[in-house]
Enzyme design. Structure first.
Site, short mmCIF file in Angstrom:
data_model
loop_
_atom_site.label_atom_id
_atom_site.label_comp_id
_atom_site.label_asym_id
_atom_site.label_seq_id
_atom_site.Cartn_x
_atom_site.Cartn_y
_atom_site.Cartn_z
N GLY A 31 -29.97 23.60 -20.84
CA GLY A 31 -28.99 22.51 -20.75
C GLY A 31 -27.58 23.02 -20.52
N HIS A 37 -27.70 25.97 -12.26
CA HIS A 37 -28.98 25.31 -12.59
C HIS A 37 -29.39 24.37 -11.45
CE1 HIS A 37 -27.28 25.90 -16.80
NE2 HIS A 37 -28.44 26.51 -16.90
N GLN A 61 -34.99 32.53 -29.10
CA GLN A 61 -34.47 33.58 -28.22
C GLN A 61 -33.03 33.97 -28.55
OE1 GLN A 61 -35.02 31.08 -24.60
NE2 GLN A 61 -33.10 32.00 -23.92
N ASP A 150 -29.92 36.16 -14.58
CA ASP A 150 -30.64 36.80 -15.68
C ASP A 150 -31.68 37.73 -15.07
OD1 ASP A 150 -29.75 35.13 -18.24
OD2 ASP A 150 -29.91 33.77 -16.54
N GLN A 153 -34.56 38.98 -17.11
CA GLN A 153 -35.45 37.88 -17.50
C GLN A 153 -36.48 37.59 -16.41
OE1 GLN A 153 -34.38 34.15 -19.75
NE2 GLN A 153 -34.12 33.38 -17.68
N SER A 185 -22.07 30.01 -15.81
CA SER A 185 -22.83 30.16 -17.05
C SER A 185 -22.46 29.02 -17.98
CB SER A 185 -22.46 31.49 -17.72
OG SER A 185 -22.90 31.48 -19.07
P1 AMP Z 1 -30.19 28.88 -19.04
O1 AMP Z 1 -29.96 27.42 -19.21
O2 AMP Z 1 -28.96 29.72 -19.21
O3 AMP Z 1 -31.36 29.37 -19.84
O4 AMP Z 1 -30.59 29.08 -17.52
C1 AMP Z 1 -31.68 28.41 -16.97
C2 AMP Z 1 -31.97 29.00 -15.62
O5 AMP Z 1 -30.83 28.87 -14.78
C3 AMP Z 1 -32.28 30.51 -15.71
O6 AMP Z 1 -33.34 30.82 -14.82
C4 AMP Z 1 -30.99 31.13 -15.26
O7 AMP Z 1 -31.15 32.42 -14.69
C5 AMP Z 1 -30.52 30.13 -14.23
N1 AMP Z 1 -29.09 30.26 -14.02
C6 AMP Z 1 -28.11 30.22 -14.95
N2 AMP Z 1 -26.91 30.45 -14.40
C7 AMP Z 1 -27.13 30.64 -13.07
C8 AMP Z 1 -26.28 30.93 -11.96
N3 AMP Z 1 -24.98 31.07 -12.09
N4 AMP Z 1 -26.87 31.06 -10.74
C9 AMP Z 1 -28.21 30.93 -10.60
N5 AMP Z 1 -29.06 30.66 -11.60
C10 AMP Z 1 -28.53 30.52 -12.83
#
Ligand code: AMP
Length: 282
Positions: A31, A37, A61, A150, A153, A185
């Site tokens: 979220g 995202h 996590q 990530d 990940q 982020s």
């Molecule tokens: P998170 O909500 O931070 O767990 O991210 C969910 C997904 O979005 C993960 O696969 C992240 O790698 C991806 N994500 C987060 N920030 C970015 C970004 N700036 N560019 C591309 N993907 C992202």
């Protein structure tokens, strides 16, 4: 767009979708959504017939309780943003829906998890694997989308999917950045105005360092990047590793392998940001 909280509702909707022969794309998130995202959702929409996004802040996590407590949450805004990119189903479960009882599974990722995020955030990837494997079970997607921001990940999830014989195809998507280069982020909103103003130094230093590959040794370049970023007030590099993009193990020379990536974690005050840059991919 459907908004669903429980696993049983989710499964009953997705069963109908699958019965119609539709390909399901899945984007797991925590979220506080941003364009990064949404880029995953857009790619999933392009490649699949039906797109499911999960929003769940997974306590398992977080190795730092303060980070978990301060993690931004805004499900109404997330829901609105997802509608704009034509997401089909938002799955926003509570902790009791995902973990009706404690998940005690221990995953083994070998050398992939002893470096970088795995080293500095003990237990982090085990928690990621716990939640993603459950979400894969519930959604049974054809494709699942993860961001290369990530970087480690993505490698862990690919390894997990192989270990569990998941049929899902893991799709790695490019990093989306703000206009000034800062990798998007959810944690960026926690930066003060001054920290946010200075934050592009991370991406800028990484990008500039690509020009030094032919001029510096791996060790020299590594030290240079850490030094440059540490010069900024309140910025402290936790690690900067130059690694083989497949095995994630550190390299000593630029000739060591064909795929080399620099991965960084930086504390900006209390906020921990990560980013990476590809030095070589052949
Ligand atoms: P998170 O909500 O931070 O767990 O991210 C969910 C997904 O979005 C993960 O696969 C992240 O790698 C991806 N994500 C987060 N920030 C970015 C970004 N700036 N560019 C591309 N993907 C992202």
């Amino acid at each position: 767009m459907y908004k669903i909280k429980t696993v049983s509702e989710l499964q009953s909707v997705l069963k109908q979708v699958q019965n119609q022969g539709k390909q399901i794309g899945f984007v797991p998130t925590m979220g506080a959504l941003h364009e990064g995202h949404l880029s995953l959702v857009k790619q999933a929409k392009d490649e699949c017939d039906y797109v499911v996004v999960s929003v769940f802040v997974n306590p398992n996590q977080f190795n730092d309780p303060k980070d978990l407590e301060k993690y931004p949450r805004d499900i109404d805004r997330d829901s609105e943003l997802l509608s704009t990119v034509h997401c089909d189903l938002l799955f926003a479960p509570g902790i009791e829906d995902i973990y009706p009882e404690e998940d005690t599974r221990k995953f083994e990722f070998g050398a992939l998890e002893t470096v970088m995020e795995g080293r500095y955030r003990p237990g982090h990837f085990n928690g990621v694997a716990q939640v993603v494997s459950r979400l894969f079970d519930y959604c049974n997607p054809d494709k699942a989308y993860f961001g290369l921001k990530d970087f480690q990940q993505v490698a862990i999830i690919q390894d997990m999917a192989e270990q569990l014989n998941c049929t899902v195809e893991i799709i790695a998507c490019p990093i989306i950045r703000e206009d000034d280069g800062l990798a998007m982020s959810s944690r960026n909103v926690r930066l003060t105005q001054e920290q946010r103003k200075n934050a592009p130094v991370i991406a800028k230093t990484l990008f500039d360092s690509c020009n030094f590959v032919s001029k510096m040794s791996v060790e020299e370049l590594r030290n240079h990047v850490m030094h440059e970023i540490n010069l900024t007030d309140e910025f402290k590099v936790e690690y900067f590793e130059i690694v083989d993009g497949k095995t994630l193990q550190g390299v000593d020379n630029w000739e060591d392998c064909n795929y080399i990536v620099g991965c960084i974690a930086v504390f900006v005050g209390e906020v921990r940001l990560i980013d990476n840059v590809i030095y070589k991919k052949r």
